[in-house]
Design a protein around this motif. Structure first.
Motif, PDB file in Angstrom:
ATOM      1  N   PRO A  85      28.141  37.049  37.297  1.00 27.50           N
ATOM      2  CA  PRO A  85      28.965  37.394  38.500  1.00 27.50           C
ATOM      3  C   PRO A  85      30.265  36.107  38.427  1.00 27.50           C
ATOM      4  O   PRO A  85      30.110  35.043  38.081  1.00 27.50           O
ATOM      5  CB  PRO A  85      28.274  37.042  39.813  1.00 27.50           C
ATOM      6  CG  PRO A  85      26.608  37.263  39.304  1.00 27.50           C
ATOM      7  CD  PRO A  85      26.798  36.761  37.777  1.00 27.50           C
ATOM      8  N   LEU A  86      31.081  36.713  38.848  1.00 33.37           N
ATOM      9  CA  LEU A  86      32.375  35.782  38.953  1.00 33.37           C
ATOM     10  C   LEU A  86      32.413  35.029  40.445  1.00 33.37           C
ATOM     11  O   LEU A  86      32.649  35.891  41.485  1.00 33.37           O
ATOM     12  CB  LEU A  86      33.811  36.546  38.894  1.00 33.37           C
ATOM     13  CG  LEU A  86      34.984  35.465  39.178  1.00 33.37           C
ATOM     14  CD1 LEU A  86      34.950  34.507  38.020  1.00 33.37           C
ATOM     15  CD2 LEU A  86      36.096  36.676  38.685  1.00 33.37           C
ATOM     16  N   MET A  93      34.795  38.994  46.335  1.00 33.55           N
ATOM     17  CA  MET A  93      34.872  40.257  45.632  1.00 33.55           C
ATOM     18  C   MET A  93      33.839  40.460  44.608  1.00 33.55           C
ATOM     19  O   MET A  93      33.595  39.512  43.660  1.00 33.55           O
ATOM     20  CB  MET A  93      36.342  40.814  44.739  1.00 33.55           C
ATOM     21  CG  MET A  93      37.369  40.748  46.039  1.00 33.55           C
ATOM     22  SD  MET A  93      38.793  41.587  45.482  1.00 33.55           S
ATOM     23  CE  MET A  93      39.401  39.973  44.471  1.00 33.55           C
ATOM     24  N   PRO A  94      33.117  41.590  44.161  1.00 26.68           N
ATOM     25  CA  PRO A  94      32.140  41.848  43.429  1.00 26.68           C
ATOM     26  C   PRO A  94      32.531  41.967  41.899  1.00 26.68           C
ATOM     27  O   PRO A  94      32.303  43.052  41.206  1.00 26.68           O
ATOM     28  CB  PRO A  94      31.377  43.036  44.068  1.00 26.68           C
ATOM     29  CG  PRO A  94      32.574  43.779  44.234  1.00 26.68           C
ATOM     30  CD  PRO A  94      33.407  42.822  45.094  1.00 26.68           C
ATOM     31  N   VAL A 104      42.420  30.111  32.661  1.00 24.33           N
ATOM     32  CA  VAL A 104      42.521  31.750  33.199  1.00 24.33           C
ATOM     33  C   VAL A 104      41.338  32.399  32.838  1.00 24.33           C
ATOM     34  O   VAL A 104      40.443  32.382  32.082  1.00 24.33           O
ATOM     35  CB  VAL A 104      43.611  32.255  32.172  1.00 24.33           C
ATOM     36  CG1 VAL A 104      43.653  33.753  32.367  1.00 24.33           C
ATOM     37  CG2 VAL A 104      44.881  31.472  32.159  1.00 24.33           C
ATOM     38  N   VAL A 105      41.162  33.273  33.812  1.00 28.49           N
ATOM     39  CA  VAL A 105      39.949  34.038  33.971  1.00 28.49           C
ATOM     40  C   VAL A 105      40.179  35.606  33.804  1.00 28.49           C
ATOM     41  O   VAL A 105      40.980  36.169  34.551  1.00 28.49           O
ATOM     42  CB  VAL A 105      39.011  33.905  35.405  1.00 28.49           C
ATOM     43  CG1 VAL A 105      37.983  34.613  35.313  1.00 28.49           C
ATOM     44  CG2 VAL A 105      38.602  32.406  35.395  1.00 28.49           C
ATOM     45  N   LEU A 106      39.395  36.331  33.092  1.00 30.96           N
ATOM     46  CA  LEU A 106      39.095  38.042  33.131  1.00 30.96           C
ATOM     47  C   LEU A 106      37.990  38.375  33.826  1.00 30.96           C
ATOM     48  O   LEU A 106      37.082  38.166  33.234  1.00 30.96           O
ATOM     49  CB  LEU A 106      39.477  38.196  31.540  1.00 30.96           C
ATOM     50  CG  LEU A 106      39.077  39.769  31.329  1.00 30.96           C
ATOM     51  CD1 LEU A 106      40.378  40.629  32.099  1.00 30.96           C
ATOM     52  CD2 LEU A 106      39.173  39.978  30.040  1.00 30.96           C
ATOM     53  N   GLY A 107      38.215  39.096  34.726  1.00 27.63           N
ATOM     54  CA  GLY A 107      37.101  39.708  35.546  1.00 27.63           C
ATOM     55  C   GLY A 107      37.104  41.356  35.431  1.00 27.63           C
ATOM     56  O   GLY A 107      37.933  41.963  35.291  1.00 27.63           O
ATOM     57  N   GLY A 108      36.063  41.703  35.826  1.00 28.08           N
ATOM     58  CA  GLY A 108      35.924  43.290  35.822  1.00 28.08           C
ATOM     59  C   GLY A 108      34.812  43.723  37.166  1.00 28.08           C
ATOM     60  O   GLY A 108      33.851  43.120  37.217  1.00 28.08           O
ATOM     61  N   THR A 109      35.248  44.957  37.705  1.00 26.92           N
ATOM     62  CA  THR A 109      34.315  45.242  38.563  1.00 26.92           C
ATOM     63  C   THR A 109      34.024  47.087  38.490  1.00 26.92           C
ATOM     64  O   THR A 109      35.249  47.417  38.006  1.00 26.92           O
ATOM     65  CB  THR A 109      34.593  44.938  40.041  1.00 26.92           C
ATOM     66  OG1 THR A 109      33.545  45.085  40.864  1.00 26.92           O
ATOM     67  CG2 THR A 109      36.188  45.557  40.327  1.00 26.92           C
ATOM     68  N   GLU A 110      33.167  47.542  38.989  1.00 30.96           N
ATOM     69  CA  GLU A 110      32.988  48.910  39.181  1.00 30.96           C
ATOM     70  C   GLU A 110      33.183  49.341  40.560  1.00 30.96           C
ATOM     71  O   GLU A 110      32.187  48.841  41.235  1.00 30.96           O
ATOM     72  CB  GLU A 110      31.779  49.135  38.637  1.00 30.96           C
ATOM     73  CG  GLU A 110      31.533  50.835  38.686  1.00 30.96           C
ATOM     74  CD  GLU A 110      30.275  51.284  38.286  1.00 30.96           C
ATOM     75  OE1 GLU A 110      29.970  52.479  37.986  1.00 30.96           O
ATOM     76  OE2 GLU A 110      29.423  50.321  37.562  1.00 30.96           O
ATOM     77  N   LEU A 124      42.801  29.902  37.407  1.00 28.55           N
ATOM     78  CA  LEU A 124      41.669  29.223  37.966  1.00 28.55           C
ATOM     79  C   LEU A 124      41.933  27.715  38.004  1.00 28.55           C
ATOM     80  O   LEU A 124      42.469  27.120  36.908  1.00 28.55           O
ATOM     81  CB  LEU A 124      40.618  29.502  36.983  1.00 28.55           C
ATOM     82  CG  LEU A 124      39.421  28.496  37.597  1.00 28.55           C
ATOM     83  CD1 LEU A 124      38.757  29.305  38.617  1.00 28.55           C
ATOM     84  CD2 LEU A 124      37.977  28.635  36.425  1.00 28.55           C
ATOM     85  N   SER A 125      41.983  27.250  39.173  1.00 32.78           N
ATOM     86  CA  SER A 125      42.239  25.751  39.514  1.00 32.78           C
ATOM     87  C   SER A 125      41.337  25.215  40.721  1.00 32.78           C
ATOM     88  O   SER A 125      41.362  25.841  41.786  1.00 32.78           O
ATOM     89  CB  SER A 125      43.832  25.577  39.773  1.00 32.78           C
ATOM     90  OG  SER A 125      44.026  23.959  40.094  1.00 32.78           O
ATOM     91  N   ASN A 126      40.690  24.130  40.457  1.00 30.25           N
ATOM     92  CA  ASN A 126      39.958  23.733  41.485  1.00 30.25           C
ATOM     93  C   ASN A 126      38.961  24.336  42.090  1.00 30.25           C
ATOM     94  O   ASN A 126      38.719  24.701  43.276  1.00 30.25           O
ATOM     95  CB  ASN A 126      40.732  23.133  42.640  1.00 30.25           C
ATOM     96  CG  ASN A 126      41.661  21.934  42.170  1.00 30.25           C
ATOM     97  OD1 ASN A 126      41.384  21.101  41.611  1.00 30.25           O
ATOM     98  ND2 ASN A 126      42.995  21.683  42.803  1.00 30.25           N
ATOM     99  N   ASN A 127      38.495  25.337  40.988  1.00 30.58           N
ATOM    100  CA  ASN A 127      37.497  26.374  41.413  1.00 30.58           C
ATOM    101  C   ASN A 127      37.673  27.616  42.279  1.00 30.58           C
ATOM    102  O   ASN A 127      37.122  27.879  43.073  1.00 30.58           O
ATOM    103  CB  ASN A 127      35.850  25.820  42.059  1.00 30.58           C
ATOM    104  CG  ASN A 127      34.821  26.523  41.813  1.00 30.58           C
ATOM    105  OD1 ASN A 127      34.686  27.495  40.948  1.00 30.58           O
ATOM    106  ND2 ASN A 127      33.865  26.616  43.173  1.00 30.58           N
TER     107      ASN A 127
END
Length: 220
Positions: A85-86, A93-94, A104-110, A124-127
């Motif tokens: 999970p992100l 968001m799921p 930099v983050v790459l995420g995905g969701t259905e 992404l900075s300071n979580n």
């Protein structure tokens, strides 16, 4: 990997204008030429072709178009299954985290309601996540991640519309200009082929570009 969802994703990405006789079954996708099945995709992403040599041109064209789709869907299905999970500050968001590099983050969701997948990149900075770019196209999301993370020089990436124009120029040059150097001709052919592989929906993009040019010329 869920067979039905996988097939639905592949089916949704097949160009129905180019391939009007496409049938989605519970365990496979079938593409017809007349009343004959000439191409089939099963729930594991395996592709089967008609053995009739008279259909080889049709089969080759289908394979060229559909293989990148099957590979892409297979890639993000497997990535989503194994991704954690992100999590981030003030982020609920799921999404799942598919990759992270250089801030930099790459995420995905259905989306459960529709079964559609969405992909996004963030700084992404300071979580905390900032400046999200959202995509329905996994390939475009990966490209955006690679550029934002500095893995690829942005100046070396062409937009789809730019590639269409380059393709037009190369095709016209090869068709109507007497090239002096075989090396140059070979290079142009290779570049043309790479563009065709990079843009599975090239015919659709060319048609869209022609329509835009026509509308601009006649002020429609």
């Amino acid at each position: 990997m869920e067979t039905k969802k996988f097939l639905q994703q592949v089916y949704g990405r097949i160009n129905k204008q180019e391939n009007p006789l496409v049938k989605l079954n519970d365990d496979c996708i079938e593409i017809f030429e007349g009343d004959k099945v000439v191409f089939k995709i099963d729930g594991k992403g395996c592709m089967f072709y008609a053995a009739d040599k008279r259909l080889s041109n049709i089969v080759d064209k289908l394979h060229e178009e559909i293989q990148p789709i099957v590979c892409s869907v297979d890639e993000y299905f497997k990535a989503m299954e194994s991704a954690p999970p992100l999590t981030a500050r003030d982020f609920d968001m799921p999404y799942k985290k598919l990759a992270e590099f250089n801030g930099v983050v790459l995420g995905g969701t259905e989306h459960e309601s529709t079964g559609d997948f969405e992909f996004a990149t963030w700084n992404l900075s300071n979580n905390a996540l900032y400046h999200g770019h959202y995509y329905n196209d996994y390939r475009k999301a990966k490209e955006d991640f690679a550029i934002r993370a500095g893995l690829i020089d942005e100046n070396k990436i062409f937009e789809d519309k730019q590639l269409v124009q380059i393709f037009h120029c190369i095709r016209d040059t090869l068709a109507g200009y007497e090239l002096k150097s075989p090396i140059t001709e070979k290079l142009l052919e290779e570049t043309k082929s790479k563009i065709e592989q990079a843009l599975p929906n090239l015919d659709e993009l060319i048609e869209e570009n022609s329509r835009e040019v026509f509308e601009q010329q006649f002020g429609l």
